[in-house]
Design an enzyme around this catalytic site. Structure first.
Site, PDB file in Angstrom:
ATOM      1  N   LYS A  65       6.262   1.686 -22.093  1.00 13.29           N
ATOM      2  CA  LYS A  65       5.577   2.563 -21.135  1.00 13.29           C
ATOM      3  C   LYS A  65       6.379   3.843 -20.926  1.00 13.29           C
ATOM      4  CE  LYS A  65       3.206  -1.248 -18.887  1.00 13.29           C
ATOM      5  NZ  LYS A  65       3.203  -2.254 -17.825  1.00 13.29           N
ATOM      6  N   GLN A 109       6.252  -3.771 -12.545  1.00 17.93           N
ATOM      7  CA  GLN A 109       5.999  -4.633 -13.701  1.00 17.93           C
ATOM      8  C   GLN A 109       5.888  -6.087 -13.242  1.00 17.93           C
ATOM      9  OE1 GLN A 109       5.498  -3.549 -16.953  1.00 17.93           O
ATOM     10  NE2 GLN A 109       4.921  -5.677 -17.298  1.00 17.93           N
ATOM     11  N   ASP A 132      -1.822   0.990 -11.358  1.00 17.31           N
ATOM     12  CA  ASP A 132      -2.364  -0.238 -11.958  1.00 17.31           C
ATOM     13  C   ASP A 132      -3.763  -0.539 -11.424  1.00 17.31           C
ATOM     14  OD1 ASP A 132      -0.971  -1.496 -13.973  1.00 17.31           O
ATOM     15  OD2 ASP A 132       0.441  -2.498 -12.625  1.00 17.31           O
TER      16      ASP A 132
END
Ligand code: NAP
Length: 305
Positions: A65, A109, A132
């Site tokens: 990422k 994460q 997200d």
């Protein structure tokens, strides 16, 4: 009710691959262009990524990422906390990042170590920085069709479908799996694209028969090779979200939820694993970082779609 012309009038001998790598590269190029335009206005979008613990797969995901962010010119900030970090420490860091106006997106994460309440952490993120799209405010907005940050994997799947099929209106889509991060938002996005949507899960009766009615099948189950040709209508378009690690003599390999060799004898187009949905998830994370920066300035999706 409108009559819908089938996507592909007759199934070809073998389905064509939907090239997630190529389409993700296109999305990343769009993001790069938008980042350049914003730089001209002295706006520099930034993404903060928080990793707690030592899970090796999470380290790989975070590295990828950050690398992609760097490639498209998005400023990235990496925060690492040890396995022993307390929930309070994680929440304090999120509170700091929420307050920091130079940070546009916050990604935690997952999974988090077992002693940390994942839901509490997700809901501590300012919804307008929740790249997200997991915060309940964004989930609610998505269901109501309000402009919000939308989960990356389903957004990436929608782009793959649009690139493959064009207009999705009137098509019948079956989503296999009803998780909060993939199945449910995927079904909502398909509904917004005017598909008729069915959701199949572990309690569904005769899931293969339900799937055989579908023009579009999206599999997000976590069961290697569950869906084979017998689940598919000829000409169906298949999106395989599953990532399953299978042990082999020489180590391991990744397979999807769809039995690729079998399914491609019946489908018209299919995403391979790897190289299908995976690259799209990161591309949409970065796209979401731009959307977040736009929303924070109250200008909506001016540059990004
Ligand atoms: P999850 O939370 O475990 O949900 C799995 C879903 O599958 C559940 O809704 C479950 O039904 C359903 N299910 C289980 N067995 C089934 C069966 N035999 N028939 C029909 N439905 C069944 O998984 P997830 O987080 O959505 O992830 C799904 C897969 O996608 C995993 O392999 C994951 O690694 C992968 N993934 C990939 C990406 C990417 O970037 N490519 C991103 C996220 C996830 P119930 O609700 O009834 O239990």
């Amino acid at each position: 009710m409108t009559t819908v012309t089938p996507l592909i009038s007759s199934a070809s001998p073998l389905a064509r691959d939907i090239d997630g790598k190529a389409i993700a590269a296109q999305v990343l190029e769009e993001v790069r262009e938008d980042v350049k335009k914003l730089a001209g206005q002295q706006i520099f979008p930034a993404l903060a990524v928080l990793l707690v613990g030592e899970d090796p797969a999470s380290h790989v995901y975070v590295r990828n990422k950050l690398l992609r962010a760097q490639e498209v010119g998005i400023r990235s900030l990496e925060y690492r906390l040890p396995d022993t970090a307390s929930q309070v420490q994680v929440l304090e860091l999120i509170a700091q990042l929420n307050m920091d106006v130079s940070v546009n997106g916050i990604l935690v994460q997952l999974p988090l170590p077992a002693h940390i309440d994942e839901a509490a952490v997700i809901h501590a993120i300012d919804p307008i920085k929740d790249v997200d799209g997991f915060h309940r405010e964004n989930v609610g907005g998505l269901v109501q069709g309000i402009e919000v940050l939308t989960p990356c994997t389903p957004s990436g799947c929608m782009r793959l479908l649009q690139e493959t099929c064009g207009d999705l209106s009137g098509l019948h889509a079956v989503v296999i799996g009803r998780s909060n991060i993939v199945g449910k938002p995927m079904a909502t996005l398909l509904l917004q694209a005017n598909c008729s949507v069915s959701v199949v899960h572990s309690r569904s009766v005769d899931a293969p028969a339900l799937c055989r009615l579908a023009d579009i099948v999206v599999a997000a189950v976590g069961r290697p090779g569950l869906i084979d040709a017998s689940w598919l209508k000829p000409g169906a378009v298949v999106i395989d979200v599953g990532i399953n690690r299978i042990a082999t003599e020489s180590g391991h390999r990744l397979v999807g939820d769809v039995d690729y060799a079998s399914a491609r004898t019946v489908a018209s187009a299919i995403t391979p694993v790897p190289g299908g949905v995976g690259p799209m998830t990161i591309a949409y994370l970065l796209k979401n970082t731009l959307v977040a920066s736009q929303l924070q300035r109250g200008v909506g999706r001016v540059l990004v779609g």
